[in-house]
Design a protein around this motif. Structure first.
Motif, short mmCIF file in Angstrom:
data_model
loop_
_atom_site.label_atom_id
_atom_site.label_comp_id
_atom_site.label_asym_id
_atom_site.label_seq_id
_atom_site.Cartn_x
_atom_site.Cartn_y
_atom_site.Cartn_z
N ILE A 26 0.82 -1.06 0.18
CA ILE A 26 0.16 -0.14 -0.36
C ILE A 26 0.83 1.37 0.31
O ILE A 26 1.42 1.40 0.95
CB ILE A 26 -0.91 0.16 1.37
CG1 ILE A 26 -1.69 -1.24 1.49
CG2 ILE A 26 -1.91 1.34 0.76
CD1 ILE A 26 -2.73 -1.63 2.47
N ARG A 28 1.29 5.32 0.18
CA ARG A 28 1.10 6.51 0.99
C ARG A 28 1.25 7.29 0.28
O ARG A 28 2.32 8.01 -0.72
CB ARG A 28 2.36 6.59 1.87
CG ARG A 28 1.12 8.06 2.58
CD ARG A 28 2.11 8.04 4.38
NE ARG A 28 1.63 8.65 5.23
CZ ARG A 28 2.20 9.87 5.21
NH1 ARG A 28 2.37 10.96 4.39
NH2 ARG A 28 1.08 10.61 6.00
N GLU A 39 -8.13 10.29 -3.24
CA GLU A 39 -7.18 9.37 -3.14
C GLU A 39 -7.03 9.62 -1.58
O GLU A 39 -6.10 8.24 -1.73
CB GLU A 39 -5.74 10.25 -3.33
CG GLU A 39 -5.96 10.41 -5.45
CD GLU A 39 -4.91 11.36 -5.75
OE1 GLU A 39 -4.30 10.50 -6.98
OE2 GLU A 39 -4.29 11.99 -5.70
N TYR A 43 -6.72 4.70 0.26
CA TYR A 43 -5.06 4.98 0.34
C TYR A 43 -5.47 4.35 1.71
O TYR A 43 -4.92 3.42 2.23
CB TYR A 43 -4.32 6.02 0.58
CG TYR A 43 -2.93 5.77 2.08
CD1 TYR A 43 -2.33 5.01 1.77
CD2 TYR A 43 -3.09 6.35 2.76
CE1 TYR A 43 -1.25 4.84 2.81
CE2 TYR A 43 -2.16 6.39 4.24
CZ TYR A 43 -1.63 5.55 3.73
OH TYR A 43 -0.28 5.34 4.73
#
Lengths: 94, 217
Positions: A26, A28, A39, A43
């Motif tokens: 994942i 950032r 977005e 996240y």
């Protein structure tokens, strides 16, 4: 029960020694101040829930306490690959 | 990797044992193992002994930093085991691999502060030395059934083929955790947290009952 290979200890151990820490890779947002709410929301809150290959983070909690990545098939529960942090998976979904 | 701090930080060091004449108490002090040993059976399949009041030091450094490895070797008299799950022993110093960048050093309790200070003096750059002597205690399990007790308590494979002398594993032990090292053919060393020492002592008595437990003081 999983029998998981720890890439740092170099041997298989029982699942009891490990903890799952969810989806791996994942990223950032590079600049959180200027990214959109969508977005940031993606996240922060949205995770994959695939039927098939899933890349996830595990930690050898009762052993060497290192984090690493596991590629697991969510239907068969077969562990296809174990790789260290910072590495990219070789087995990926098509 | 470059070091985070270019200047050497000042580390506050404190001797946890202000005077050697002050009697320390191990986590199993209340169990009075000396009396248990005197009154208990003299033969059995499992022999339990607490190695009380040892000094434990956690050492963390970058295993790829040859300079740091050399400095640690100079202080300890042995080179740090960089192979996973191995240990080294020399005289009264023993070092266990815990993680790729972490080792557990065990020395006699009265020596811990000297070794801790010497490591701080010798090492430079990004490293960590912590005297954790108060946090752990050491159990020695030996005898022909010691392995059976481990098999009941931990999920790791302790068969001699998979667990040679000198191997170290940090694992789940009876729902608690332990650092298990095979110290000899029928000899296992358990480094356990002091807060779990009493629970594990009770567990080991129960798990050893069918083989006969001998306690040594």
């Amino acid at each position: 029960m999983f029998y998981i290979y720890c890439p740092y200890c170099g041997e298989h151990r029982e699942e009891e020694e490990f903890h799952n820490h969810g989806q791996a890779h994942i990223e950032r947002p590079k600049d959180p101040d200027s990214c959109t709410d969508e977005e940031w929301g993606n996240y922060m809150f949205f995770r994959k829930n695939p039927k098939g290959l899933h890349h996830e983070i595990w930690v050898h909690a009762a052993g060497c306490r290192k984090f690493f990545n596991v590629t697991r098939h969510t239907v068969t529960y077969e562990i296809k690959e174990v790789y260290k942090m910072g590495e990219q998976p070789k087995v990926v979904a098509e | 990797m470059s070091d985070v701090n270019s200047e050497a930080p000042t580390v506050a060091l404190m001797d946890q044992l202000p005077d050697a004449s002050i009697q320390g108490q191990s986590p199993l002090f209340h169990a009075d193992l000396a009396t248990v040993a005197k009154k208990g059976p003299k033969t059995g399949g499992v022999v339990f002994k607490e190695q009380a009041l040892m000094g434990q030091i956690t050492l963390r450094l970058n295993a790829e930093n040859a300079e740091q490895l050399k400095a640690a070797e100079k202080v300890l008299g042995v080179s740090l085991p960089t192979q996973p799950l191995t240990s080294v022993e020399s005289g009264d110093v023993s070092v266990r691999w815990i993680s790729p960048d972490e080792w557990l050093i065990i020395v006699p309790g009265l020596k811990a502060f000297d070794v801790e200070s010497a490591l701080h003096a010798a090492l430079s750059g990004h490293y960590q030395v912590v005297n954790v002597s108060g946090g752990w205690t050491v159990f020695m399990l030996s005898g022909k059934n010691a392995r059976d007790v481990l098999q009941k308590s931990a999920p790791v494979d302790v068969h001699p083929a998979a667990f040679p002398v000198g191997k170290v594993v940090t694992t789940v032990f009876a729902k608690s955790s332990a650092i298990i090292r095979r110290a000899g053919d029928d000899q296992y060393e358990l480094v356990v947290r002091r807060s779990f020492a009493d629970y594990l002592w009770l567990w080991l008595q129960d798990a050893s009952r069918e083989y006969g437990l001998v306690v040594e003081a």
